[in-house]
Design a protein around this motif. Structure first.
Motif, PDB file in Angstrom:
ATOM      1  N   THR A  17      32.250  54.860  43.681  1.00 32.34           N
ATOM      2  CA  THR A  17      32.450  53.414  43.670  1.00 32.34           C
ATOM      3  C   THR A  17      31.325  52.730  42.915  1.00 32.34           C
ATOM      4  O   THR A  17      31.550  51.852  42.089  1.00 32.34           O
ATOM      5  CB  THR A  17      32.489  52.883  45.119  1.00 32.34           C
ATOM      6  OG1 THR A  17      33.394  53.677  45.851  1.00 32.34           O
ATOM      7  CG2 THR A  17      32.922  51.447  45.176  1.00 32.34           C
ATOM      8  N   ILE A  19      29.285  53.949  40.617  1.00 27.84           N
ATOM      9  CA  ILE A  19      29.280  54.236  39.179  1.00 27.84           C
ATOM     10  C   ILE A  19      30.296  53.370  38.455  1.00 27.84           C
ATOM     11  O   ILE A  19      29.990  52.702  37.468  1.00 27.84           O
ATOM     12  CB  ILE A  19      29.579  55.726  38.932  1.00 27.84           C
ATOM     13  CG1 ILE A  19      28.375  56.569  39.369  1.00 27.84           C
ATOM     14  CG2 ILE A  19      29.889  55.984  37.465  1.00 27.84           C
ATOM     15  CD1 ILE A  19      28.653  58.050  39.335  1.00 27.84           C
ATOM     16  N   VAL A  20      31.507  53.378  38.969  1.00 28.82           N
ATOM     17  CA  VAL A  20      32.544  52.634  38.255  1.00 28.82           C
ATOM     18  C   VAL A  20      32.332  51.137  38.383  1.00 28.82           C
ATOM     19  O   VAL A  20      32.548  50.377  37.444  1.00 28.82           O
ATOM     20  CB  VAL A  20      33.942  53.053  38.768  1.00 28.82           C
ATOM     21  CG1 VAL A  20      35.014  52.239  38.093  1.00 28.82           C
ATOM     22  CG2 VAL A  20      34.162  54.522  38.486  1.00 28.82           C
ATOM     23  N   ALA A  21      31.837  50.704  39.541  1.00 28.20           N
ATOM     24  CA  ALA A  21      31.585  49.271  39.709  1.00 28.20           C
ATOM     25  C   ALA A  21      30.527  48.811  38.717  1.00 28.20           C
ATOM     26  O   ALA A  21      30.594  47.715  38.183  1.00 28.20           O
ATOM     27  CB  ALA A  21      31.145  48.981  41.133  1.00 28.20           C
ATOM     28  N   CYS A  24      32.240  48.674  35.199  1.00 28.14           N
ATOM     29  CA  CYS A  24      33.329  47.712  34.993  1.00 28.14           C
ATOM     30  C   CYS A  24      32.956  46.338  35.538  1.00 28.14           C
ATOM     31  O   CYS A  24      32.074  46.200  36.360  1.00 28.14           O
ATOM     32  CB  CYS A  24      34.587  48.205  35.704  1.00 28.14           C
ATOM     33  SG  CYS A  24      35.071  49.847  35.193  1.00 28.14           S
TER      34      CYS A  24
ATOM     35  N   LEU B 154      37.222  58.656  41.242  1.00 25.54           N
ATOM     36  CA  LEU B 154      36.830  57.997  39.993  1.00 25.54           C
ATOM     37  C   LEU B 154      38.055  57.477  39.238  1.00 25.54           C
ATOM     38  O   LEU B 154      38.078  56.340  38.759  1.00 25.54           O
ATOM     39  CB  LEU B 154      36.076  58.981  39.088  1.00 25.54           C
ATOM     40  CG  LEU B 154      34.585  59.145  39.318  1.00 25.54           C
ATOM     41  CD1 LEU B 154      34.038  60.201  38.363  1.00 25.54           C
ATOM     42  CD2 LEU B 154      33.845  57.839  39.095  1.00 25.54           C
ATOM     43  N   ILE B 157      39.583  54.477  41.059  1.00 23.88           N
ATOM     44  CA  ILE B 157      38.788  53.255  40.911  1.00 23.88           C
ATOM     45  C   ILE B 157      38.969  52.682  39.502  1.00 23.88           C
ATOM     46  O   ILE B 157      39.150  51.475  39.323  1.00 23.88           O
ATOM     47  CB  ILE B 157      37.297  53.544  41.200  1.00 23.88           C
ATOM     48  CG1 ILE B 157      37.123  53.892  42.687  1.00 23.88           C
ATOM     49  CG2 ILE B 157      36.433  52.346  40.856  1.00 23.88           C
ATOM     50  CD1 ILE B 157      35.769  54.481  43.026  1.00 23.88           C
ATOM     51  N   GLN B 162      40.259  48.879  39.111  1.00 25.62           N
ATOM     52  CA  GLN B 162      39.680  48.010  38.081  1.00 25.62           C
ATOM     53  C   GLN B 162      40.707  47.586  37.036  1.00 25.62           C
ATOM     54  O   GLN B 162      40.880  46.406  36.774  1.00 25.62           O
ATOM     55  CB  GLN B 162      38.498  48.722  37.401  1.00 25.62           C
ATOM     56  CG  GLN B 162      37.331  49.020  38.340  1.00 25.62           C
ATOM     57  CD  GLN B 162      36.629  47.757  38.833  1.00 25.62           C
ATOM     58  OE1 GLN B 162      36.780  46.685  38.263  1.00 25.62           O
ATOM     59  NE2 GLN B 162      35.875  47.881  39.916  1.00 25.62           N
TER      60      GLN B 162
END
Lengths: 535, 316
Positions: A17, A19-21, A24, B154, B157, B162
């Motif tokens: 969570t 890393i992607v947050a 993005c 991953l 997400i 996203q």
């Protein structure tokens, strides 16, 4: 109990969570719904629920009823969020000595197919339960006797004055006499069954003829998503508007932006049971000083904050305090007092050795903690937390984890190989004696195998049994609460057989558009008829 | 050829019997009492001694082990794997209901994995120690190192939370299969890419490749028609092993994506001490592995004439 999440996967999830947050753009945030919100034109909610637990052999896990209660059925009496028995399909009830409850049905109630609710339907449900073993109430085919069109007597096959508190459980939901509960659920509840797809979803729609306040929601879809992290992601992605059994690790993450966490009062607990009948090397729990020292050595507030991350409260009983009513203060419990714990052990002749671990008569104070009910994951990292604190007072703790309930119970049944047994349990009916009776009553030859298994390791003896007998046989609510509290006091304050650690909350993740949701401390009693959806 | 196939089929019999014995024994060695589990699943929490005795007799648990095994095996070969303790359904039907979903996911994942691995592996071999090779090897290393559950989260997400391009979980639409299949495919592609590269490197140094090139064949024919054809023997073997693994149920991926396949069902059966299901599944999965191995063996014959000739030379 909710399905546990593994520590490694939780960590991976949080890391993923993050890393992607970071990579993005953050999701847009919106205002929390105001006090007088505009309602959405389409009143439909999708809820991410735990794994599909329904089976179809007519005996347990009945469609729409249990373990997931979709509000299609109602029971004669209901359980309030404060664990009090309240009218349901019965408006009143009367105890008739020696062992009967007479229920008077609510008038004007209709099933979803338009047929009126009758005492024949209630009898049909009781008869079905009798053929399935009699349930917790313990009924047989002679138990339900129709008095007239409005009144029905229920007499358990054995003396059981707690039947009233047990009949609140949704598995005693009333269905139409000739309906198949596994394929065509027909109840009286605020929602009507629409469809069920195994392992995928169950859908209900509003019952326009409901006898009570009609629901605002027109449709609810429960999607079965076994993985707790995926349920959270589905909420964050906007695929669902509510999530059951929110993992405690995700509570802080969810409570941001357009989402929030709904928390119930205490409905479940985490506790340590001490083996007081063990054989060597698991016999150290027979020393009361050791049990008492353990009770004072563990920091319950620390367990609440560090293990349950604040989603719990310090508990001095092993059942929700509300269920004990005015007698809840009878049980005092213990709080961390390292000096007192050390003194108790000193006085009992346990002296610190060169390595800091106490010894007596050449034997080291080494205990084994067994962790695995209902899973080892749900307790982590409590065992390590307790291990460090017990070491401070000179107790060496070895932690043994069992992979699941079956392995845990096998270890308990086959000689109770362990000193401390960690369990997380929940209270799903209104009977305050249920758990103490099941787990700590003295074993009875030929009696309930599960009860005997626990009794062989933990039963404190005749004094406790007398309190439980009083609890079983009392008729007034106050007397039952008093007896249950007395039994609990003996377990916790006098004998230190049970060391309660935390009373845990039930957590739900919600979109801020979901209004008027009230989390029930017992998940199987959760109601959805008050819920509305904002624009 | 016929004798080769017949011999392979004959080999299956003792191996299958061994699997059946293992399946039967494993469940017996696991902790927990099947009688108690069954009664609890039926809603009888406090059974009488008579109920326990009756069910023990009904389940045949009073018989000696060899007799129980013989009875179970005789029923199994007739398609009767018993009834699930947890769900009350026939085990074979439960497995058959869920297997198509697992098979769908596994086949898409393996095809996707091969679609990624073959070109990457071939290009890496052709451009050894150049940028393409480094990128391919790095990608394979990363793909093989990422645990599937991590990768699954991953992907969810990124693509569902996203970008909101794909659904998070479920199985209702064709879009639902993309993320779980991709998760499994990346893992498969990683190992297959490395294998393809090494197999191709080996083949490209062989005399027959040099001969083909010296005869003036186009490079594409040399690589695809000669080197790849021979490299495929190793690739087919590993693909078969991976496919067998996936068909046995990708438990973690099925759980994360709420994919109603066989894996999650079986894990729940193990937790619930659902002995008939555990036994049935081991036999089912073992049979699948045997059949896939047989298919791989037969593909050897198609890919490599030496297998046929070797068999004949050996007197078959």
């Amino acid at each position: 109990m909710s399905r546990p999440i593994s520590g490694a996967r939780a960590l991976a999830f949080l890391l993923a969570t993050s890393i992607v947050a970071a990579a993005c753009a953050p999701a847009a945030t919106g205002p929390v719904a105001s006090a007088a919100p505009q309602l959405a034109d389409v009143q439909e909610v999708i809820v991410a629920a735990e794994a599909d637990g329904y089976r179809n052999d007519g005996k347990r896990n009945l469609l729409g009823m249990f373990p997931l209660n979709t509000n299609v059925y109602e029971t004669l009496v209901t359980l309030s969020p404060t664990y009090q028995v309240e009218p349901g399909l019965a408006t009143k009830w009367e105890f008739r000595s020696p062992n009967t409850y007479r229920f008077t049905l609510r008038q004007g109630v209709k099933f979803h197919d338009g047929a009126p609710l009758t005492t024949k339907d209630v009898k049909a449900v009781m008869d079905r339960m009798a053929t399935a073993g009699g349930g917790t109430v313990g009924i047989d085919e002679k138990s339900a006797v129709i008095v007239d069109e409005l009144n029905i007597d229920i007499t358990p096959k054995r003396t059981n004055l707690r039947a009233l508190q047990q009949l609140v459980h949704p598995s005693w939901g009333i269905h139409k006499a000739d309906a198949d509960v596994n394929t065509k659920p027909v109840g009286t509840g605020p929602f009507k069954f629409t469809s069920y797809t195994k392992a995928d979803r169950i859908v209900v729609e509003a019952n326009g003829d409901y006898w009570g306040t009609k629901p605002t929601l027109r449709k609810i879809t429960w999607r079965f998503i076994p993985d707790p992290n995926t349920r959270v992601l589905a909420l964050q992605a906007g695929e669902v508007q509510a999530v059951t059994a929110l993992p405690r690790e995700s509570a802080k993450t969810v409570a941001t932006g357009e989402l929030r966490v709904a928390t119930s009062k205490v409905g479940a607990y985490e506790a340590i049971y001490v083996n007081i009948h063990g054989k060597q090397p698991y016999d150290l729990g027979q020393d009361k000083a050791v049990r008492e020292a353990i009770a004072y050595a563990i920091d319950k507030q620390g367990v609440v904050q560090n293990v349950w991350q604040g989603n719990a409260e310090v508990l001095q009983t092993m059942i929700p305090p509300d269920i004990l009513g005015g007698s809840r203060s009878v049980v005092k419990g213990t709080n961390r007092d390292v000096a007192k714990a050390k003194k108790i052990l000193d006085d009992a002749g346990w002296r610190a050795g060169a390595d800091g671990i106490r010894e007596k008569g050449g034997r080291k104070l080494q205990l084994t903690m067994v962790v695995g009910y209902p899973s080892p994951e749900i307790h982590r990292p409590m065992p390590e937390f307790a291990q460090a604190q017990l070491k401070e007072v000179g107790i060496d703790l070895k932690i043994v984890t069992t992979p699941d309930t079956a392995a845990y119970e096998k270890r308990l049944a086959s000689g109770a190989e362990g000193d401390l047994w960690v369990e997380a349990g929940s209270q799903n009916d209104g009977n305050p004696c249920f758990l103490p009776d099941l787990l700590f009553a003295s074993p009875v030859p030929g009696g309930d195998a599960e009860s005997n298994m626990y009794g062989n390791a933990f039963a404190p003896g005749p004094k406790f049994d007398a309190a439980i007998k009083q609890c079983r046989e009392s008729t007034s609510v106050e007397d039952v609460q008093k007896a249950a509290a007395g039994a609990m006091k003996l377990l916790i304050d006098d004998e230190f057989v049970v060391i309660p650690l935390a009373g845990t909350f039930r957590l739900f993740g919600l979109s801020n558009k979901v209004l008027d949701f009230v989390a029930h401390p017992a998940g199987v009693h959760q109601r959805w008829d008050s819920v509305r959806l904002a624009k | 050829m016929t004798r080769y196939v017949a011999r392979r089929l004959l080999y299956l019999v003792p191996v299958w019997l061994g699997i059946s014995l293992l399946a039967f024994s494993l469940a017996l060695l696991a902790p927990g009492d099947p009688v108690r589990s069954t009664l609890q699943a039926q809603g009888i929490d406090a059974p009488s001694a008579e109920q326990v005795r009756e069910l023990r007799r009904e389940l045949g648990l009073d018989d000696p082990g060899p007799i129980r095994y013989a009875k179970w095996l005789a029923a199994a070969v007739q398609g009767d794997l018993g009834y699930s303790v947890r769900t009350g359904e026939p085990v074979l039907r439960s497995l058959a209901d869920r297997f198509p979903r697992t098979a769908q996911l596994a086949l898409i994942a393996i095809v996707l994995g091969l679609a990624l691995a073959l070109p990457l592996g071939i290009l890496a071999a052709l451009f050894r120690d150049r940028a393409m090779d480094h990128v391919s090897r790095l990608g394979a290393l990363v793909g093989a190192s990422i645990p599937s559950f991590w990768l699954a989260y991953l992907l969810i997400i990124l693509f569902a939370v996203q970008l909101r391009l794909l659904p998070v979980a479920g199985s209702n639409t064709p879009q639902h299969v993309i993320l779980p299949a991709l998760t499994l495919a990346i893992g498969a592609a990683a190992s297959l890419t490395r294998l393809t590269r090494s197999a191709m490197l080996e083949e490209l140094t062989q005399e027959y490749v040099r001969t083909a090139r010296s005869k003036g064949l186009r490079e594409r024919s040399v690589v695809v028609g000669h080197a790849l054809r021979n490299a495929l023997i190793a690739i087919v073997t590993v693909t078969g092993i991976r496919l067998a693994g996936l068909l046995g149920g990708a438990v973690i991926v099925e759980t994360i994506f709420a994919w109603p396949g066989i894996g999650k069902y079986v894990v729940d059966s193990i937790s619930g001490r659902d002995y008939p299901t555990i036994q049935g599944f081991v036999l089912f999965a073992g049979t699948l592995v045997l059949l896939i191995n047989l298919a791989v063996d037969l593909m050897y014959v198609a890919l490599d004439p030496r297998v046929r000739l070797g068999g004949r030379a050996g007197g078959d």
